[in-house]
Design a protein around this motif. Sequence first.
Motif, PDB file in Angstrom:
ATOM      1  N   VAL A   4      25.818 -32.366   3.922  1.00  0.00           N
ATOM      2  CA  VAL A   4      26.560 -31.130   4.144  1.00  0.00           C
ATOM      3  C   VAL A   4      27.821 -31.442   4.944  1.00  0.00           C
ATOM      4  O   VAL A   4      27.768 -32.143   5.955  1.00  0.00           O
ATOM      5  CB  VAL A   4      25.699 -30.094   4.917  1.00  0.00           C
ATOM      6  N   ASP A   5      28.971 -30.909   4.498  1.00  0.00           N
ATOM      7  CA  ASP A   5      30.235 -31.131   5.191  1.00  0.00           C
ATOM      8  C   ASP A   5      31.048 -29.836   5.142  1.00  0.00           C
ATOM      9  O   ASP A   5      31.539 -29.433   4.085  1.00  0.00           O
ATOM     10  CB  ASP A   5      31.015 -32.278   4.528  1.00  0.00           C
ATOM     11  N   LEU A   6      31.155 -29.171   6.286  1.00  0.00           N
ATOM     12  CA  LEU A   6      31.929 -27.935   6.376  1.00  0.00           C
ATOM     13  C   LEU A   6      33.396 -28.195   6.714  1.00  0.00           C
ATOM     14  O   LEU A   6      34.166 -27.255   6.911  1.00  0.00           O
ATOM     15  CB  LEU A   6      31.311 -27.003   7.423  1.00  0.00           C
ATOM     16  N   GLY A   7      33.761 -29.461   6.819  1.00  0.00           N
ATOM     17  CA  GLY A   7      35.152 -29.779   7.112  1.00  0.00           C
ATOM     18  C   GLY A   7      35.450 -29.781   8.602  1.00  0.00           C
ATOM     19  O   GLY A   7      34.568 -29.679   9.455  1.00  0.00           O
ATOM     20  N   GLY A  10      28.423 -26.416  -0.228  1.00  0.00           N
ATOM     21  CA  GLY A  10      28.201 -27.325  -1.360  1.00  0.00           C
ATOM     22  C   GLY A  10      26.751 -27.326  -1.812  1.00  0.00           C
ATOM     23  O   GLY A  10      26.011 -26.355  -1.631  1.00  0.00           O
ATOM     24  N   ASN A  11      26.307 -28.415  -2.422  1.00  0.00           N
ATOM     25  CA  ASN A  11      24.904 -28.599  -2.822  1.00  0.00           C
ATOM     26  C   ASN A  11      24.399 -27.444  -3.687  1.00  0.00           C
ATOM     27  O   ASN A  11      23.548 -26.662  -3.292  1.00  0.00           O
ATOM     28  CB  ASN A  11      23.997 -28.749  -1.590  1.00  0.00           C
ATOM     29  N   ASP A  12      24.957 -27.291  -4.890  1.00  0.00           N
ATOM     30  CA  ASP A  12      24.578 -26.189  -5.769  1.00  0.00           C
ATOM     31  C   ASP A  12      23.081 -26.196  -6.054  1.00  0.00           C
ATOM     32  O   ASP A  12      22.472 -27.238  -6.225  1.00  0.00           O
ATOM     33  CB  ASP A  12      25.337 -26.289  -7.101  1.00  0.00           C
ATOM     34  N   GLY A  13      22.520 -24.980  -6.135  1.00  0.00           N
ATOM     35  CA  GLY A  13      21.130 -24.824  -6.542  1.00  0.00           C
ATOM     36  C   GLY A  13      20.117 -25.088  -5.452  1.00  0.00           C
ATOM     37  O   GLY A  13      18.945 -25.262  -5.715  1.00  0.00           O
ATOM     38  N   ILE A  14      20.526 -25.119  -4.169  1.00  0.00           N
ATOM     39  CA  ILE A  14      19.625 -25.404  -3.061  1.00  0.00           C
ATOM     40  C   ILE A  14      19.652 -24.222  -2.095  1.00  0.00           C
ATOM     41  O   ILE A  14      20.598 -23.434  -2.086  1.00  0.00           O
ATOM     42  CB  ILE A  14      20.049 -26.716  -2.367  1.00  0.00           C
ATOM     43  N   THR A  74      23.835 -17.562   1.022  1.00  0.00           N
ATOM     44  CA  THR A  74      24.624 -18.033  -0.109  1.00  0.00           C
ATOM     45  C   THR A  74      25.227 -19.390   0.211  1.00  0.00           C
ATOM     46  O   THR A  74      25.262 -19.822   1.369  1.00  0.00           O
ATOM     47  CB  THR A  74      25.742 -17.022  -0.427  1.00  0.00           C
ATOM     48  N   SER A  75      25.748 -20.058  -0.839  1.00  0.00           N
ATOM     49  CA  SER A  75      26.315 -21.393  -0.596  1.00  0.00           C
ATOM     50  C   SER A  75      27.666 -21.304   0.122  1.00  0.00           C
ATOM     51  O   SER A  75      28.080 -22.258   0.765  1.00  0.00           O
ATOM     52  CB  SER A  75      26.468 -22.154  -1.909  1.00  0.00           C
ATOM     53  N   THR A  76      28.370 -20.161  -0.008  1.00  0.00           N
ATOM     54  CA  THR A  76      29.638 -19.976   0.691  1.00  0.00           C
ATOM     55  C   THR A  76      29.608 -18.658   1.453  1.00  0.00           C
ATOM     56  O   THR A  76      28.906 -17.712   1.047  1.00  0.00           O
ATOM     57  CB  THR A  76      30.825 -19.952  -0.286  1.00  0.00           C
ATOM     58  N   ILE A 135      22.289 -24.629   7.501  1.00  0.00           N
ATOM     59  CA  ILE A 135      21.212 -25.584   7.228  1.00  0.00           C
ATOM     60  C   ILE A 135      20.888 -25.453   5.749  1.00  0.00           C
ATOM     61  O   ILE A 135      20.576 -24.368   5.259  1.00  0.00           O
ATOM     62  CB  ILE A 135      19.976 -25.304   8.084  1.00  0.00           C
ATOM     63  N   VAL A 136      20.978 -26.582   5.029  1.00  0.00           N
ATOM     64  CA  VAL A 136      20.735 -26.613   3.590  1.00  0.00           C
ATOM     65  C   VAL A 136      19.397 -27.285   3.352  1.00  0.00           C
ATOM     66  O   VAL A 136      19.108 -28.340   3.913  1.00  0.00           O
ATOM     67  CB  VAL A 136      21.864 -27.379   2.859  1.00  0.00           C
ATOM     68  N   THR A 137      18.571 -26.632   2.536  1.00  0.00           N
ATOM     69  CA  THR A 137      17.229 -27.130   2.253  1.00  0.00           C
ATOM     70  C   THR A 137      17.113 -27.435   0.774  1.00  0.00           C
ATOM     71  O   THR A 137      17.448 -26.608  -0.061  1.00  0.00           O
ATOM     72  CB  THR A 137      16.178 -26.081   2.656  1.00  0.00           C
ATOM     73  N   ASN A 138      16.638 -28.649   0.461  1.00  0.00           N
ATOM     74  CA  ASN A 138      16.442 -28.980  -0.950  1.00  0.00           C
ATOM     75  C   ASN A 138      15.006 -28.690  -1.372  1.00  0.00           C
ATOM     76  O   ASN A 138      14.200 -28.185  -0.592  1.00  0.00           O
ATOM     77  CB  ASN A 138      16.832 -30.432  -1.243  1.00  0.00           C
ATOM     78  N   SER A 139      14.678 -28.981  -2.630  1.00  0.00           N
ATOM     79  CA  SER A 139      13.371 -28.612  -3.175  1.00  0.00           C
ATOM     80  C   SER A 139      12.221 -29.351  -2.502  1.00  0.00           C
ATOM     81  O   SER A 139      11.075 -28.940  -2.633  1.00  0.00           O
ATOM     82  CB  SER A 139      13.340 -28.893  -4.679  1.00  0.00           C
TER      83      SER A 139
END
Length: 848
Positions: A693-696, A712-716, A726-728, A740-744
């Motif tokens: 994850v990179d928010l810049g 970023g990280n579509d579909g997660i 949402t992603s944005t 915080i982004v969580t994958n499957s």
Amino acid sequence: MLRTLLHKTLLTAIAILLGGWAVVAQQNVVKGTALSFKVDDNPTVDYRWVIYNVDAGTTANLTSNTHISEEYTFNIAGNFEVRVYPVDRISRCLGEPLTLPVTVNGDPPTITFDDLSTPYVCSANNGVNPRAEISCTVNYKGPLPWTFKYSVDREPAVLPPGADEIWTSSFDFVVTIRNESGLKSRSEIMIVEAKSLSGLEVVENIDAHRVEIDVLGLPDTKFTDYEPSVMAGTLYSYKANILRHDPDITPSSPASSKRYEILVPDGATVLNESTRLLADELHSELSFDIQWGEELGPKQIKLIEKNAFNCYGDTIYANINVIETFMVDLGADKNVCKGDEITLTPSIDMEGNFKYLWSTGETTESIQVSTAGTYTLTVTETNLNKTSVASVKVNLLDLPVVDLGDDYELADGEVKTLDAGAEGTYLWSNGETTKTIDVDRSGLYFVTVTGVNGCQATDEINITSVNDVFAIELGDDIVACVNDAVVLNPNPSITQNYKFKWSTGEETQTISVNESKTYSVVVTDDAGNVKRDEVTVVFNALPIVDLGADRNIYEDESLTLDAGNAGTGATYLWSTGETTQTIEITNAGIYSVTVTNSNGCSNTDEVKVIENKGQKFTVDLGDEIEICEGDSAFIEPTIDRDIDPTYKWIPGEATDKGIYVDKKGKYCVEVSDAFGNKETACVDVLINPSPKVDLGIDRSLEVGETAVLDAGNDGIAYLWSTNETTSTIEVSTTGEYSVIVTNSKGCNGSDAVNIQSKGRRFLPSGFSPNGDGNNDVLKVKGADIKNVTFIIYNRGGRKIFQSNRVDIGWDGTYKGELQRMDTYVYFLKVTLDDNSTEIQRGEVTLLN
């Protein structure tokens, strides 16, 4: 217990080291501890015992003159030396003493839990649930450094990160507890194995060592019914189990009243939501339809559930492939030889409820065909009432016509030509591969012809001769066991010279065989007369008997030996005389069994049973472990008996009861008891990657300006510090924003970015409350300030300072104690004289 352990330690140390008159390591005890001391007994000397107070310079002489001193109570804290002098019994000369340093601490170490301010917490889930983190503080009094472990609900103890060597009197750590019951439960967090690193155990006070906290149940959401492939533009139904849900709450009810959220891809619409209370009265069945759009390809449905306290459960996923329509395929055209048949079976690219109708009128999924023609299949998906059609052509191929004619008797000296007839390739019984062969002696001749279309046909002819003068006989077909010796002999009826040619290639009169097949022999005498015969030999398999590897039997234990099920009619005979399939034994020895199956074939096996001291135990490391990249897992074996175990881990050769692992691989532990019995268990550890994850970089906004933050990280799954998923997100106020982004696999990646106002800065980036009069207090500074709200949080999320006045700032303390050097999070809301408001969030560094 403390006194006993230290007593044993001191006596052992002195007894070992006196022989070399060496100095032993310093010992730590607490005030009030009574100890006696012992050295090796030497019959030529007496002993003088002295307790020397190093701090006060005073000496206490003990009356004992043997190698064992009387008991001495250390009532004063400080540094002491235990000295023992050897005194020669004849000369009474005093030898050099052995000295044991002893440090006496004033009071035993104590440890207490700080009060938890949260009455309840959410259960940990496979995504991010900040409310599931329990911030704990442990306060300690005693010699530094110290360490401890904690246990949740009396489970194996866990060492918190950073607690292996603690140099402060207060330690913060975070605990998360998983509760999948669906109900609130009370969990106990208890401090165990607390001690100073010098070896002093903490005074037992269970009430001060534990806290209880209510953990809300994790919704156990699960999909129960859905199709993995759907057709574009169609409506499909889905079902899932959720927590008990009020059926009066409908899709039109406020979002805050619903305890679940259905997330579908763009172009898809959720319809007909309804819930039905299940029989357990704890769960409901959620039913809903999705009207799919026209976009094709892989899609994903997400279902997130929360309980009445807004605790989110695991996010569950249904992976869907949207297709234009289902396709039926019967493959390429097929060829079949006359007399044979072929099976026609369709392949369909989606699951469904299908009906089949063949052009033959059959309604089964597959059909058998043996005639030429074009076969058409119409498949109907009954739920959607859509059809798809496929056809395949079957060609019937002719067999080659082979006719060697009737059996024939050769005249004296006659040669007969045998003609295979049809065109193709040929294989005669004598090995020749031409269309015709010439024969001048008796025998059975046959040929196999493979036509140009690949179909085969066979014929045979028996040739006899007026000159045949002997006979041969291989006898009836033979049935034997695989370990039997079978010898085949054509037994010529006349004693004379013969040449023998077996189908195996051997040229002796007799052959030994060990393979089930039909064997033939051609026998030729000196006059050229030929005889042929064949016999079929069938070797029946021996019963499989496997008593396994040598076994160990333990005290008061019995073992079952099993000869295996050899089928109906089998018999068993053990070396013990027993005739059952299994026997129970209680003694060491060598045991054998002979098993005879219904075909009369026998087989034998034996096993050695070795006596072991102690009792049998088992070791288990559980199922496969999955952890996220950068995390670690603590693995510890479960032993089903109370033994005095030692441990050896592979890889690594560690000897601790449990170990932390953070790398992929197979980890095994070998556990041994006091009698040398060993058991091993292994577990696989898998590492799942975490999202990147990179928010810049941090950025500044003008008044009224907005910024779009993209994780970023579509579909997660996503969870922002604003609680958006949402992603944005679009932001317009200053402060720190994190996601915080969580994958499957439940692995998290996070990043944060500071959005600052291009207006004024009201706080410095750091301060140093060291009393030097320079930047000792963190205050809000600036002109035209009307009101402020100023809050400081530590890394654990605990609020440790708040002020609503410009003139009152944070001096770096919490509950009267100066906090450690670290980065702290602030929230600042400033109202200016013109009633405009600025909100800033960020970090400030405390420097000691």
